[in-house]
Design an enzyme around this catalytic site. Sequence first.
Site, PDB file in Angstrom:
ATOM      1  N   LYS A  10       0.927  -1.287  -0.002  1.00  0.00           N
ATOM      2  CA  LYS A  10      -0.025   0.120  -0.132  1.00  0.00           C
ATOM      3  C   LYS A  10       0.779   1.357   0.013  1.00  0.00           C
ATOM      4  O   LYS A  10       2.237   1.310   0.222  1.00  0.00           O
ATOM      5  CB  LYS A  10      -0.989  -0.182   1.398  1.00  0.00           C
ATOM      6  CG  LYS A  10      -1.881  -1.260   1.171  1.00  0.00           C
ATOM      7  CD  LYS A  10      -2.743  -1.363   2.260  1.00  0.00           C
ATOM      8  CE  LYS A  10      -3.947  -2.354   1.928  1.00  0.00           C
ATOM      9  NZ  LYS A  10      -4.683  -2.252   3.165  1.00  0.00           N
ATOM     10  N   TYR A  50     -12.595  -3.751  -2.626  1.00  0.00           N
ATOM     11  CA  TYR A  50     -12.986  -3.649  -1.173  1.00  0.00           C
ATOM     12  C   TYR A  50     -14.452  -3.811  -1.048  1.00  0.00           C
ATOM     13  O   TYR A  50     -15.093  -3.126  -0.095  1.00  0.00           O
ATOM     14  CB  TYR A  50     -12.458  -2.414  -0.438  1.00  0.00           C
ATOM     15  CG  TYR A  50     -11.073  -2.292  -0.237  1.00  0.00           C
ATOM     16  CD1 TYR A  50     -10.461  -3.462   0.621  1.00  0.00           C
ATOM     17  CD2 TYR A  50     -10.077  -1.492  -0.767  1.00  0.00           C
ATOM     18  CE1 TYR A  50      -8.895  -3.512   0.832  1.00  0.00           C
ATOM     19  CE2 TYR A  50      -8.783  -1.652  -0.506  1.00  0.00           C
ATOM     20  CZ  TYR A  50      -8.220  -2.535   0.490  1.00  0.00           C
ATOM     21  OH  TYR A  50      -6.916  -2.333   0.624  1.00  0.00           O
ATOM     22  N   ASN A 113      -2.303   0.559   7.149  1.00  0.00           N
ATOM     23  CA  ASN A 113      -1.820  -0.518   7.063  1.00  0.00           C
ATOM     24  C   ASN A 113      -0.877  -0.708   5.635  1.00  0.00           C
ATOM     25  O   ASN A 113      -1.168  -0.128   4.687  1.00  0.00           O
ATOM     26  CB  ASN A 113      -2.981  -1.630   6.667  1.00  0.00           C
ATOM     27  CG  ASN A 113      -2.755  -3.013   7.065  1.00  0.00           C
ATOM     28  OD1 ASN A 113      -1.362  -3.377   6.925  1.00  0.00           O
ATOM     29  ND2 ASN A 113      -3.599  -3.796   7.732  1.00  0.00           N
ATOM     30  N   HIS A 116      -1.704  -5.762   1.896  1.00  0.00           N
ATOM     31  CA  HIS A 116      -2.738  -6.416   1.871  1.00  0.00           C
ATOM     32  C   HIS A 116      -2.416  -7.801   1.032  1.00  0.00           C
ATOM     33  O   HIS A 116      -1.421  -7.825   0.269  1.00  0.00           O
ATOM     34  CB  HIS A 116      -3.932  -5.931   0.638  1.00  0.00           C
ATOM     35  CG  HIS A 116      -4.969  -6.704   0.312  1.00  0.00           C
ATOM     36  ND1 HIS A 116      -6.042  -6.942   1.044  1.00  0.00           N
ATOM     37  CD2 HIS A 116      -5.123  -7.655  -0.718  1.00  0.00           C
ATOM     38  CE1 HIS A 116      -6.838  -7.678   0.444  1.00  0.00           C
ATOM     39  NE2 HIS A 116      -6.288  -8.463  -0.641  1.00  0.00           N
ATOM     40  N   GLU A 127      -9.013 -11.315  -6.581  1.00  0.00           N
ATOM     41  CA  GLU A 127      -8.031 -10.265  -6.752  1.00  0.00           C
ATOM     42  C   GLU A 127      -7.251 -10.250  -7.821  1.00  0.00           C
ATOM     43  O   GLU A 127      -6.857  -9.091  -8.607  1.00  0.00           O
ATOM     44  CB  GLU A 127      -7.417 -10.250  -5.425  1.00  0.00           C
ATOM     45  CG  GLU A 127      -8.493  -9.691  -4.411  1.00  0.00           C
ATOM     46  CD  GLU A 127      -8.006 -10.069  -2.817  1.00  0.00           C
ATOM     47  OE1 GLU A 127      -8.640  -9.587  -1.938  1.00  0.00           O
ATOM     48  OE2 GLU A 127      -6.808 -10.669  -2.685  1.00  0.00           O
TER      49      GLU A 127
END
Length: 148
Positions: A10, A50, A113, A116, A127
């Site tokens: 991220k 998401y 964060n 992922h 994904e």
Amino acid sequence: MITRCFAMLKPGVLNRRLVGRVISRLENKGLRLVALKMMMISDELASRHYAEHAGKSFYDSLVSYITSAPVVAMVWEGDDCVALVRKMVGATNPLEALPGTIRGDFCSHTNHNIIHASDSDESAEREIGLFFKPEEIIQWHDESAAWF
């Protein structure tokens, strides 16, 4: 059984110059990198990725963060890859992430964060399909496989 896992570094990883350190942990474990790209995530892709969190109190900040700067999207292969990567990544809440895990060593706030990782083989497949075209996944023979 060899499986695939989607992982995404991220914006915080790029901003803190930790990309190489995180990737090297996954490589050092013996996982094989089969797809990698740095990209900006659109609001549309973020909402698809998401979707299960839509309507939750943290959803808007999650989408805002993930679209704020580039990310590094990756596909890894290995024995029980999803379970192994999840163990290496650590708990989502940094207060619960053990030292030695990626989140335990590099993350201090849940809303920022740094990584992922797919939470199931089904999620990994979904994904990977969101972020990569089939021709972007490179199958290659790993000569060092016998060492791991």
